[in-house]
Design a protein around this motif. Structure first.
Motif, mmCIF file in Angstrom:
data_model
loop_
_atom_site.group_PDB
_atom_site.id
_atom_site.type_symbol
_atom_site.label_atom_id
_atom_site.label_comp_id
_atom_site.label_asym_id
_atom_site.label_seq_id
_atom_site.Cartn_x
_atom_site.Cartn_y
_atom_site.Cartn_z
ATOM 1 N N TYR A 58 5.328 4.398 -4.371
ATOM 2 C CA TYR A 58 4.968 4.054 -2.990
ATOM 3 C C TYR A 58 4.202 2.738 -2.919
ATOM 4 C CZ TYR A 58 2.892 4.498 1.689
ATOM 5 O OH TYR A 58 2.500 4.271 2.987
ATOM 6 N N ASP A 59 3.173 2.598 -3.724
ATOM 7 C CA ASP A 59 2.354 1.375 -3.672
ATOM 8 C C ASP A 59 3.136 0.138 -4.093
ATOM 9 O OD1 ASP A 59 0.063 2.586 -2.703
ATOM 10 O OD2 ASP A 59 -0.688 3.084 -4.705
ATOM 11 N N ARG B 45 -1.285 5.072 5.311
ATOM 12 C CA ARG B 45 -0.187 5.228 4.358
ATOM 13 C C ARG B 45 0.982 5.942 5.051
ATOM 14 N NH1 ARG B 45 -1.384 4.428 -1.022
ATOM 15 N NH2 ARG B 45 0.102 6.018 -1.728
ATOM 16 N N ARG C 146 5.104 -0.792 -1.019
ATOM 17 C CA ARG C 146 4.217 -1.388 -0.024
ATOM 18 C C ARG C 146 3.878 -2.829 -0.382
ATOM 19 N NH1 ARG C 146 0.935 1.489 3.597
ATOM 20 N NH2 ARG C 146 0.152 -0.589 4.096
ATOM 21 N N LYS C 147 3.606 -3.093 -1.642
ATOM 22 C CA LYS C 147 3.310 -4.465 -2.060
ATOM 23 C C LYS C 147 4.536 -5.359 -1.888
ATOM 24 C CE LYS C 147 1.299 -7.376 -5.632
ATOM 25 N NZ LYS C 147 2.246 -8.478 -5.336
ATOM 26 N N ALA D 128 -4.750 1.977 1.129
ATOM 27 C CA ALA D 128 -3.656 1.177 0.611
ATOM 28 C C ALA D 128 -4.208 0.045 -0.256
ATOM 29 C CB ALA D 128 -2.844 0.594 1.764
ATOM 30 N N THR D 129 -3.396 -0.405 -1.172
ATOM 31 C CA THR D 129 -3.801 -1.496 -2.049
ATOM 32 C C THR D 129 -4.081 -2.755 -1.232
ATOM 33 O OG1 THR D 129 -2.395 -0.585 -3.787
ATOM 34 C CG2 THR D 129 -3.097 -2.873 -4.036
#
Length: 201
Positions: free
Chosen positions: A88-89, A17, A92-93, A3-4
């Motif tokens: 997705y990312d 994830r 998530r952020k 993940a970032t």
């Protein structure tokens, strides 16, 4: 794929994830992203509690409100939202910024949750950070009522937060006795003799 790594926090995002995020408070009615699917679910081993002083979303430093966190023990009934595959990312952020960045009062983790049919899935979960200065623990009801009555932050009144949570639980056929009792106590405290309890906006 990891993940970032999102900056500006004392905790690190989990590397997993998961496909879902578990919602037990405002995420139930206002996830803030377009979710492909939402399902009732329960998180074993944890329970919701009004245990975090809010100095941003539902209060200020001068007049904090009181918001929900997850504490060990019991079972928490709520909703899981599917995270979109496209973007997705980005989602998530967004969740990291919303739950961690402003106050840092939650810890990001992944836990198994149980669906209505007994199936289990891994979901992103935000637990109360009990080492945080805004962690209040389980307060006497009178103090919880006081904070909820006074709390107004960037996302609105603390009372509306409580009302919306209770309404969402009822909409899914759930009942949280402690939250229902707290809402009744807040409403009683706002009623003057001969008047009716005010409704939330």
């Amino acid at each position: 794929m990891a993940a970032t790594a999102y900056p500006a926090s004392s905790t690190a995002p989990v590397a997993a994830r998961p496909d879902w995020v578990f919602a037990y408070g405002s995420l139930m009615w206002n996830p803030g992203f377009a979710t492909p699917r939402s399902l009732p679910a329960r998180l074993p081993g944890w329970h919701r509690a009004f245990c975090i002083r809010s100095e941003h979303y539902r209060g200020t430093k001068e007049a904090p409100g009181l918001i929900l966190g997850l504490l060990p023990g019991g079972v928490c009934r709520g909703v899981i939202h599917r995270l979109p595959r496209d973007g997705y990312d980005v989602v998530r952020k967004y969740l990291w910024d919303r739950e961690i960045l402003n106050d840092g009062v939650y810890l990001e983790t992944v836990r198994p949750v149980t669906l209505a049919d007994g199936a289990k899935v891994e979901a992103l979960v935000y637990l109360a950070n009990r080492d945080h200065l805004q962690y209040a623990g389980k307060l006497p009801q009178t103090e919880a009522v006081r904070l909820i009555r006074q709390g107004v932050g960037v996302t609105g009144r603390n009372l509306d937060y409580l009302v919306n949570t209770v309404e969402q639980l009822e909409a899914h056929g759930f009942r949280d006795p402690s939250l229902h009792a707290l809402l009744e106590a807040v409403r009683r405290s706002l009623v003057r003799p001969g008047s009716k309890a005010p409704a939330a906006s």
